[in-house]
Design a protein around this motif. Sequence first.
Motif, PDB file in Angstrom:
ATOM      1  N   GLY A 180       0.746  -1.287  -0.084  1.00  0.00           N
ATOM      2  CA  GLY A 180       0.094  -0.050   0.005  1.00  0.00           C
ATOM      3  C   GLY A 180       1.048   1.323  -0.066  1.00  0.00           C
ATOM      4  O   GLY A 180       2.209   0.976   0.139  1.00  0.00           O
ATOM      5  N   GLN A 181       0.283   2.467  -0.038  1.00  0.00           N
ATOM      6  CA  GLN A 181       0.753   3.547  -0.138  1.00  0.00           C
ATOM      7  C   GLN A 181       0.427   4.584   0.777  1.00  0.00           C
ATOM      8  O   GLN A 181      -0.691   4.789   0.982  1.00  0.00           O
ATOM      9  N   ILE A 182       1.207   5.387   1.427  1.00  0.00           N
ATOM     10  CA  ILE A 182       0.749   6.421   2.292  1.00  0.00           C
ATOM     11  C   ILE A 182       1.129   7.778   1.406  1.00  0.00           C
ATOM     12  O   ILE A 182       2.296   7.922   0.940  1.00  0.00           O
ATOM     13  N   ASP A 183       0.143   8.771   1.227  1.00  0.00           N
ATOM     14  CA  ASP A 183       0.300  10.001   0.646  1.00  0.00           C
ATOM     15  C   ASP A 183       0.699  11.060   1.718  1.00  0.00           C
ATOM     16  O   ASP A 183      -0.117  11.384   2.463  1.00  0.00           O
ATOM     17  N   ASP A 184       1.751  11.702   1.562  1.00  0.00           N
ATOM     18  CA  ASP A 184       2.172  12.426   2.776  1.00  0.00           C
ATOM     19  C   ASP A 184       1.531  13.818   2.969  1.00  0.00           C
ATOM     20  O   ASP A 184       1.135  14.246   3.826  1.00  0.00           O
ATOM     21  N   ASP A 185       0.670  14.216   1.937  1.00  0.00           N
ATOM     22  CA  ASP A 185      -0.247  15.335   2.147  1.00  0.00           C
ATOM     23  C   ASP A 185      -1.515  15.093   2.928  1.00  0.00           C
ATOM     24  O   ASP A 185      -2.122  16.035   3.367  1.00  0.00           O
ATOM     25  N   ARG A 186      -1.565  13.732   3.121  1.00  0.00           N
ATOM     26  CA  ARG A 186      -2.850  13.496   4.290  1.00  0.00           C
ATOM     27  C   ARG A 186      -2.292  13.326   5.642  1.00  0.00           C
ATOM     28  O   ARG A 186      -2.907  13.000   6.413  1.00  0.00           O
ATOM     29  N   LEU A 187      -1.311  13.462   5.740  1.00  0.00           N
ATOM     30  CA  LEU A 187      -0.502  13.380   7.179  1.00  0.00           C
ATOM     31  C   LEU A 187      -0.120  14.846   7.434  1.00  0.00           C
ATOM     32  O   LEU A 187      -0.174  15.543   6.864  1.00  0.00           O
ATOM     33  N   CYS A 188       0.778  14.646   8.538  1.00  0.00           N
ATOM     34  CA  CYS A 188       1.376  15.924   9.070  1.00  0.00           C
ATOM     35  C   CYS A 188       2.538  16.379   7.939  1.00  0.00           C
ATOM     36  O   CYS A 188       3.575  15.560   7.892  1.00  0.00           O
ATOM     37  N   GLY A 189       2.454  17.343   7.307  1.00  0.00           N
ATOM     38  CA  GLY A 189       3.468  17.892   6.564  1.00  0.00           C
ATOM     39  C   GLY A 189       4.739  18.525   7.149  1.00  0.00           C
ATOM     40  O   GLY A 189       5.665  18.917   6.646  1.00  0.00           O
ATOM     41  N   GLU A 190       4.547  18.605   8.468  1.00  0.00           N
ATOM     42  CA  GLU A 190       5.406  19.475   9.203  1.00  0.00           C
ATOM     43  C   GLU A 190       6.743  18.751   9.558  1.00  0.00           C
ATOM     44  O   GLU A 190       6.833  17.588   9.769  1.00  0.00           O
ATOM     45  N   ARG A 191       8.095  19.277   9.133  1.00  0.00           N
ATOM     46  CA  ARG A 191       9.065  18.582   9.296  1.00  0.00           C
ATOM     47  C   ARG A 191       9.570  18.517  10.900  1.00  0.00           C
ATOM     48  O   ARG A 191       9.388  19.464  11.572  1.00  0.00           O
ATOM     49  N   PRO A 192      10.115  17.284  11.139  1.00  0.00           N
ATOM     50  CA  PRO A 192      10.616  17.313  12.479  1.00  0.00           C
ATOM     51  C   PRO A 192      11.769  18.602  12.870  1.00  0.00           C
ATOM     52  O   PRO A 192      12.449  18.837  11.830  1.00  0.00           O
ATOM     53  N   PRO A 193      11.705  19.264  14.044  1.00  0.00           N
ATOM     54  CA  PRO A 193      12.418  20.360  14.427  1.00  0.00           C
ATOM     55  C   PRO A 193      13.994  20.088  13.892  1.00  0.00           C
ATOM     56  O   PRO A 193      14.559  21.007  13.489  1.00  0.00           O
ATOM     57  N   ASP A 194      14.697  18.909  14.220  1.00  0.00           N
ATOM     58  CA  ASP A 194      15.988  18.791  13.892  1.00  0.00           C
ATOM     59  C   ASP A 194      16.369  18.413  12.329  1.00  0.00           C
ATOM     60  O   ASP A 194      17.685  17.884  12.184  1.00  0.00           O
ATOM     61  N   ALA A 195      15.362  18.151  11.761  1.00  0.00           N
ATOM     62  CA  ALA A 195      15.478  17.562  10.095  1.00  0.00           C
ATOM     63  C   ALA A 195      16.645  18.524   9.473  1.00  0.00           C
ATOM     64  O   ALA A 195      16.468  19.732   9.437  1.00  0.00           O
ATOM     65  N   LYS A 196      17.521  17.853   8.851  1.00  0.00           N
ATOM     66  CA  LYS A 196      18.420  18.282   8.057  1.00  0.00           C
ATOM     67  C   LYS A 196      17.819  18.439   6.537  1.00  0.00           C
ATOM     68  O   LYS A 196      17.936  19.343   5.831  1.00  0.00           O
ATOM     69  N   LEU A 197      17.178  17.381   6.325  1.00  0.00           N
ATOM     70  CA  LEU A 197      16.304  17.213   4.977  1.00  0.00           C
ATOM     71  C   LEU A 197      15.045  17.009   5.030  1.00  0.00           C
ATOM     72  O   LEU A 197      14.807  16.009   6.475  1.00  0.00           O
ATOM     73  N   TRP A 198      14.114  16.978   4.277  1.00  0.00           N
ATOM     74  CA  TRP A 198      12.831  16.645   4.522  1.00  0.00           C
ATOM     75  C   TRP A 198      12.184  16.458   3.283  1.00  0.00           C
ATOM     76  O   TRP A 198      12.172  17.184   2.308  1.00  0.00           O
ATOM     77  N   TRP A 199      10.916  15.693   3.343  1.00  0.00           N
ATOM     78  CA  TRP A 199      10.067  15.726   2.036  1.00  0.00           C
ATOM     79  C   TRP A 199       9.351  16.867   1.693  1.00  0.00           C
ATOM     80  O   TRP A 199       8.708  17.593   2.824  1.00  0.00           O
ATOM     81  N   HIS A 200       8.936  17.023   0.684  1.00  0.00           N
ATOM     82  CA  HIS A 200       8.029  18.387   0.415  1.00  0.00           C
ATOM     83  C   HIS A 200       6.559  17.564   0.767  1.00  0.00           C
ATOM     84  O   HIS A 200       6.229  16.669   1.141  1.00  0.00           O
ATOM     85  N   ASP A 201       5.626  18.635   0.402  1.00  0.00           N
ATOM     86  CA  ASP A 201       4.312  18.296   1.320  1.00  0.00           C
ATOM     87  C   ASP A 201       3.683  17.243   0.181  1.00  0.00           C
ATOM     88  O   ASP A 201       2.758  16.671   0.667  1.00  0.00           O
ATOM     89  N   ALA A 202       4.386  17.057  -1.057  1.00  0.00           N
ATOM     90  CA  ALA A 202       3.629  15.967  -1.840  1.00  0.00           C
ATOM     91  C   ALA A 202       4.523  14.939  -2.170  1.00  0.00           C
ATOM     92  O   ALA A 202       5.027  14.788  -3.249  1.00  0.00           O
ATOM     93  N   ALA A 203       4.692  13.879  -1.050  1.00  0.00           N
ATOM     94  CA  ALA A 203       5.503  12.863  -1.422  1.00  0.00           C
ATOM     95  C   ALA A 203       4.427  11.542  -0.933  1.00  0.00           C
ATOM     96  O   ALA A 203       3.593  11.731  -0.170  1.00  0.00           O
ATOM     97  N   SER A 204       4.971  10.631  -1.643  1.00  0.00           N
ATOM     98  CA  SER A 204       4.248   9.276  -1.396  1.00  0.00           C
ATOM     99  C   SER A 204       5.342   8.066  -0.879  1.00  0.00           C
ATOM    100  O   SER A 204       6.324   8.141  -1.393  1.00  0.00           O
ATOM    101  N   PHE A 205       4.832   7.410  -0.017  1.00  0.00           N
ATOM    102  CA  PHE A 205       5.688   6.285   0.301  1.00  0.00           C
ATOM    103  C   PHE A 205       4.902   5.163   0.060  1.00  0.00           C
ATOM    104  O   PHE A 205       4.036   4.993   0.499  1.00  0.00           O
ATOM    105  N   TYR A 206       5.783   4.100  -0.634  1.00  0.00           N
ATOM    106  CA  TYR A 206       5.188   2.987  -1.189  1.00  0.00           C
ATOM    107  C   TYR A 206       5.764   1.808  -0.110  1.00  0.00           C
ATOM    108  O   TYR A 206       7.078   1.686  -0.040  1.00  0.00           O
ATOM    109  N   VAL A 207       5.111   0.962   0.331  1.00  0.00           N
ATOM    110  CA  VAL A 207       5.302  -0.153   1.042  1.00  0.00           C
ATOM    111  C   VAL A 207       5.453  -1.496   0.343  1.00  0.00           C
ATOM    112  O   VAL A 207       4.241  -1.665  -0.300  1.00  0.00           O
TER     113      VAL A 207
END
Length: 144
Positions: free
Chosen positions: A101-128
């Motif tokens: 299945g896949q998780i579309d990041d725009d349906r989750l929290c798009g906020e990056r963790p405070p210590d993130a060096k890099l993060w995904w844009h608001d329109a990313a998908s994660f495929y498992v």
Amino acid sequence: MQVIVPISPDQLGGQSAVVASGFRVMAERGRAVIIEFYQKPHGIEWFGGFELLYCQRQHDPQECKVIRKASDEERKLFRIPLWIQGDEVPQCCGRPMNFVGQIDDDRLCGERPPDAKLWWHDAASFYVFTCSQCLECKAIAQQF
Ligand SMILES: [Zn+2]
């Protein structure tokens, strides 16, 4: 395999085109087959290229008929990833892994963790994916 494509989805028994190429089978289950055309059959206007289509295998199993566009639910049911970029199916045990299945990041929290060096844009998908031989899991991520 041969695909029968009705000229109109409202008249499945009406005029149709019969094609043997320009499409690929994305998934199948029983008599149901999901295909997409990378080359749309000539004279067919009711769907676009790379649109998922729900088909039914005919009496002759080498023949299937397009019934309608596949729904979003069917895409999930048939485990077809909706790639943002190109296909990226990982391998395990010498064969392609199975899409879970896949998780579309725009349906989750798009906020990056405070210590993130890099993060995904608001329109990313994660495929498992998982392996049907050893149950190894892998995730692939893509973004616009
Ligand atoms: Zn494996």
